[in-house]
Design a protein around this motif. Structure first.
Motif, PDB file in Angstrom:
ATOM      1  N   LEU A 142       0.776  -1.131  -0.035  1.00  0.00           N
ATOM      2  CA  LEU A 142       0.078  -0.082  -0.122  1.00  0.00           C
ATOM      3  C   LEU A 142       0.919   1.226   0.096  1.00  0.00           C
ATOM      4  O   LEU A 142       0.564   2.324  -0.840  1.00  0.00           O
ATOM      5  CB  LEU A 142      -0.951   0.145   1.382  1.00  0.00           C
ATOM      6  N   ILE A 200       7.041   1.537  -0.341  1.00  0.00           N
ATOM      7  CA  ILE A 200       8.071   1.556   0.783  1.00  0.00           C
ATOM      8  C   ILE A 200       7.362   0.764   1.914  1.00  0.00           C
ATOM      9  O   ILE A 200       6.176   0.548   1.984  1.00  0.00           O
ATOM     10  CB  ILE A 200       8.642   3.022   0.942  1.00  0.00           C
ATOM     11  N   THR A 260       6.629  -5.129   4.506  1.00  0.00           N
ATOM     12  CA  THR A 260       6.724  -6.022   5.308  1.00  0.00           C
ATOM     13  C   THR A 260       6.911  -7.323   4.504  1.00  0.00           C
ATOM     14  O   THR A 260       6.170  -7.660   3.759  1.00  0.00           O
ATOM     15  CB  THR A 260       5.831  -6.438   6.420  1.00  0.00           C
ATOM     16  N   ILE A 269      11.681  -5.211  15.872  1.00  0.00           N
ATOM     17  CA  ILE A 269      11.233  -6.389  14.954  1.00  0.00           C
ATOM     18  C   ILE A 269      12.325  -6.509  13.727  1.00  0.00           C
ATOM     19  O   ILE A 269      12.269  -6.433  12.655  1.00  0.00           O
ATOM     20  CB  ILE A 269      10.042  -6.254  14.299  1.00  0.00           C
ATOM     21  N   THR A 271      11.585  -4.974   6.215  1.00  0.00           N
ATOM     22  CA  THR A 271      10.826  -4.168   5.634  1.00  0.00           C
ATOM     23  C   THR A 271      11.267  -3.265   4.543  1.00  0.00           C
ATOM     24  O   THR A 271      12.510  -2.633   4.430  1.00  0.00           O
ATOM     25  CB  THR A 271      10.723  -2.811   6.837  1.00  0.00           C
ATOM     26  N   TYR A 321       1.664   0.607  12.301  1.00  0.00           N
ATOM     27  CA  TYR A 321       1.529   0.173  11.021  1.00  0.00           C
ATOM     28  C   TYR A 321      -0.015  -0.489  11.083  1.00  0.00           C
ATOM     29  O   TYR A 321      -0.597  -0.638  12.111  1.00  0.00           O
ATOM     30  CB  TYR A 321       2.497  -1.093  10.645  1.00  0.00           C
ATOM     31  N   GLU A 322      -0.735  -0.763   9.824  1.00  0.00           N
ATOM     32  CA  GLU A 322      -1.733  -1.332   9.825  1.00  0.00           C
ATOM     33  C   GLU A 322      -2.869   0.115  10.110  1.00  0.00           C
ATOM     34  O   GLU A 322      -4.154  -0.043  10.463  1.00  0.00           O
ATOM     35  CB  GLU A 322      -2.336  -2.511  10.523  1.00  0.00           C
ATOM     36  N   GLY A 323      -2.486   1.130   9.927  1.00  0.00           N
ATOM     37  CA  GLY A 323      -3.089   2.533  10.368  1.00  0.00           C
ATOM     38  C   GLY A 323      -2.625   2.795  11.531  1.00  0.00           C
ATOM     39  O   GLY A 323      -2.682   1.805  12.667  1.00  0.00           O
ATOM     40  N   THR A 324      -2.183   4.215  11.889  1.00  0.00           N
ATOM     41  CA  THR A 324      -1.812   4.254  13.160  1.00  0.00           C
ATOM     42  C   THR A 324      -2.901   4.169  14.294  1.00  0.00           C
ATOM     43  O   THR A 324      -4.025   4.294  13.718  1.00  0.00           O
ATOM     44  CB  THR A 324      -1.332   5.650  13.208  1.00  0.00           C
ATOM     45  N   LEU A 339      -9.983   7.301  14.897  1.00  0.00           N
ATOM     46  CA  LEU A 339     -10.782   8.121  13.913  1.00  0.00           C
ATOM     47  C   LEU A 339     -11.720   7.381  13.361  1.00  0.00           C
ATOM     48  O   LEU A 339     -13.116   7.372  13.139  1.00  0.00           O
ATOM     49  CB  LEU A 339     -10.203   8.759  13.050  1.00  0.00           C
TER      50      LEU A 339
END
Ligand SMILES: Cc1cc2nc3c(=O)[nH]c(=O)nc-3n(C[C@H](O)[C@H](O)[C@H](O)COP(=O)(O)OP(=O)(O)OC[C@H]3O[C@@H](n4cnc5c(N)ncnc54)[C@H](O)[C@@H]3O)c2cc1C
Length: 589
Positions: free
Chosen positions: A164, A195, A198, A259, A264, A439-442, A448
């Motif tokens: 993404l 960029i 993972t 990690i 990455t 990650y996966e949306g902060t 939100l």
């Protein structure tokens, strides 16, 4: 050195006694998932994970993934451990039997992911990303794509990625610039750079399936013009054998805070061949299927690392000798005692336990709702569980990962200066845990999602139904559990009041809801964990033995010392956004 032992007894408690996972056996496809099978699976998984993967946590952190001539080498031992893990069928535990999975409940696979993350969070990402790719293909792939790829993902001989992020497109995926040009044969040529991918390149599997967001020529601007494509590292021939290498290269991998064993990658798609998955311009909606599964998985990563920190902190506090209990007179003996005698150390340990074990119940029950939402025969049950999963996904992702950093931070403190020293492994837990909030949306974006979308979905029914369930649980509680039912009832009433305020404020001033979203999610998470501690207390009070007594003690601690945090948060929420938004930018220096 920190160690990890899968908390099988606690996992059994949650699955078999608190959330009654064997009620799923009424669903035909899960009829084998009895509590005996659940216990057997947990024990077997623990044996393999503790013995072969947990032992690589520290060395994987030291060595990290390395890049050489476009090829990534994972840390020593990862390849063998991954092969054994895949061969034992753990990756396909909850995958469909028709695609070489074992067809067991997702709730059970959730426990295995919890232990995998606790044993070795970096390692857990390699099978973890395949899970999201599997779910995306299952929901949106053509039959041909399903037949070509899904068994490989479930068997683990191929892995998946989520491509993404781009330099200009992080939280705002509407900015994706990667292009996909249609070809006469129905394929697309993908051009662009992703960029932070993972497992974008590695040596664990024969092939890697990249699920890529890109724009076709003339597509609308923003998120409505993004489509999803599958682009394999090696093309797949009609007979299923591997063909030539696709033009996808990995020029660099990131040096990170934690990690380290997980790579990455920057991935350049140089007119790489790909195929559309799902409908054109529906890529974001399709990717959400993958991201929901991935968000729950990230919550489990936070949980696993919190468990690891808690186990080690408890062991250390029972061994490390410093100071005397305040109640022992100095002159009676100058010997120091173990630090677990000190109130502040006990506060830290019980906070770690109460949050970690509470989040485990929340995560596993949400996973059970995933099973119900997909497989129950009754459409109303499916819809109700789907609504619960929608509501709880951002809470599981953000609350549990915030707990992950709180608990791993406390883990460092319990060790004192020795926690700050690398060889004891507690600082690695803290370093590893931070990315789960990003990650996966902060976690800001998750909040939100909760406030902006989930509270108002289905006419605002999602929180109402959940609060009704919590109230019903409280009202069916015997008076001996008043110590938790009482505080939970007050906290729920406070949360309901604040929820009404947030929903109303969205009509009047959008900044109010946005400025308080993170606080709101924290409050929501606390009450939810309180609800699960009430359910756990009901089981514990009806049983004898030290395990159940321990549960009662931890429930009491949560109700008395942690749940009241809601009263600090509520006024912060209702203070709205004025003091946040009023200062002009040049005043924030
Ligand atoms: C180790 C690692 C692994 C990753 N793995 C993957 C992967 O496999 N695939 C993939 O595609 N990506 C991956 N990512 C990328 C990751 O998902 C993004 O970093 C993340 O979504 C945030 O995007 P960003 O870094 O561009 O931050 P930004 O979007 O620039 O955000 C910066 C800050 O602004 C806040 N913010 C941004 N927009 C808003 C808004 N509208 N309202 C309120 N606050 C806002 C954010 O919450 C954050 O605090 C990975 C990242 C890392 C570091």
């Amino acid at each position: 050195m920190a160690t990890y032992k899968a908390p099988v007894r606690d996992m059994e408690f949650v699955l078999n006694e608190v959330i009654n996972v064997d009620s799923l056996t009424k669903i035909e496809k899960f009829e084998d998932a009895t509590s005996d099978i659940v216990s057997g699976v947990l024990e077997e998984a623990a044996k393999q994970i503790d013995g072969t993967i947990g032992v690589l946590n520290e060395s994987g952190d030291d060595e990290g993934a390395r890049l050489n001539d476009g090829e990534v080498t994972t840390p020593t031992g990862f390849k063998e451990a991954y092969a054994a893990y895949a061969e034992s069928g753990w990756i396909g535990l909850d995958k469909d039997i028709e695609f070489d999975g074992q067809g067991l409940p997702y709730a059970l696979a959730t426990a295995v992911t919890d232990m995998l993350s606790g044993a070795n969070a970096a390692f857990s990402l390699y099978p973890g990303l395949s899970n999201g790719a599997y779910e995306a293909l299952k929901a949106h792939g053509t039959q041909e794509q399903k037949d070509m790829y899904m068994s490989h993902l479930s068997l683990g001989d191929w892995s998946g990625t989520m491509c993404l992020t781009e330099p200009g497109a992080g939280s705002d995926l509407g900015q994706v610039r990667t292009k996909a040009a249609p070809q006469d044969d129905g394929s697309y040529l993908i051009e662009g750079s992703k960029i932070f991918i993972t497992a974008g390149e590695h040596d664990l599997t024969d092939n890697i399936l990249h699920l890529v967001l890109a724009r076709t020529p003339g597509a609308p601007e923003g998120i409505r013009g993004i489509s999803m494509f599958i682009a394999p590292k090696f093309m797949v021939n009609d007979d299923g054998s591997l063909g030539e290498r696709n033009s996808i290269v990995c020029p660099s991998i990131e040096e990170k805070m934690g990690i380290h064993g997980s790579c990455t990658c920057v991935l350049n798609f140089n007119n790489a061949k790909g195929y559309l998955v799902g409908e054109l311009n529906k890529g974001i909606q399709n990717m959400f299927v993958m991201m929901n599964a991935a968000r729950l998985m990230v919550g489990l990563q936070g949980l696993g690392v919190a468990e690891r920190a808690t186990q080690n902190a408890i062991t250390y506090a029972k061994e490390r000798k410093q100071g005397r209990p305040l109640t022992r007179k100095a002159e009676s003996s100058f010997d120091s005692d173990t630090i677990i005698v000190h109130p502040d150390v006990r506060r830290m340990l019980l906070t770690m336990k109460a949050l970690t074990e509470g989040c485990r119940m929340m995560a596993y029950d949400t996973a059970k709702h995933v099973d119900l939402s997909e497989s129950h025969v009754d459409a109303d049950v499916r819809a109700a569980s789907k609504a619960r999963v929608d509501l709880m996904t951002p809470v599981c992702k953000a609350y549990i990962t915030d707990v992950g950093t709180e608990v791993t931070g406390l883990g460092v403190l319990v060790y004192g200066g020795h926690g700050y020293i690398k060889e004891n492994g507690m600082e690695q837990n803290l370093r590893d845990s931070k990315i789960f909030c990003i990650y996966e949306g902060t976690n800001g974006i998750q909040s939100l999602d909760l406030v902006g979308r989930k509270l108002s979905m289905n006419g605002g029914q999602l929180p109402k139904d959940f609060f009704a369930d919590v109230l019903e649980e409280i009202e069916s509680t015997a008076s001996e559990l008043d110590f938790i039912a009482g505080p939970l009832k007050s906290a729920l009433s406070e949360l309901s009041k604040v929820t009404d305020w947030v929903i109303e404020s969205k009509q009047n001033n959008l900044n109010d809801a946005a400025a308080v979203a993170v606080d709101y999610l924290q409050m929501f998470g606390l009450v939810t964990v309180g609800y699960y501690w009430l359910r756990a207390s009901k089981v514990a009070v009806a049983n004898e033995g030290r395990f159940y007594q321990g549960k009662m003690a931890t429930a009491k601690f949560f109700a008395t010392k942690l749940l009241p945090r809601v009263y600090g948060i509520a006024p912060v929420i209702m203070a709205g956004s004025d003091c946040v938004m009023d200062p002009e930018e040049d005043l924030i220096v």
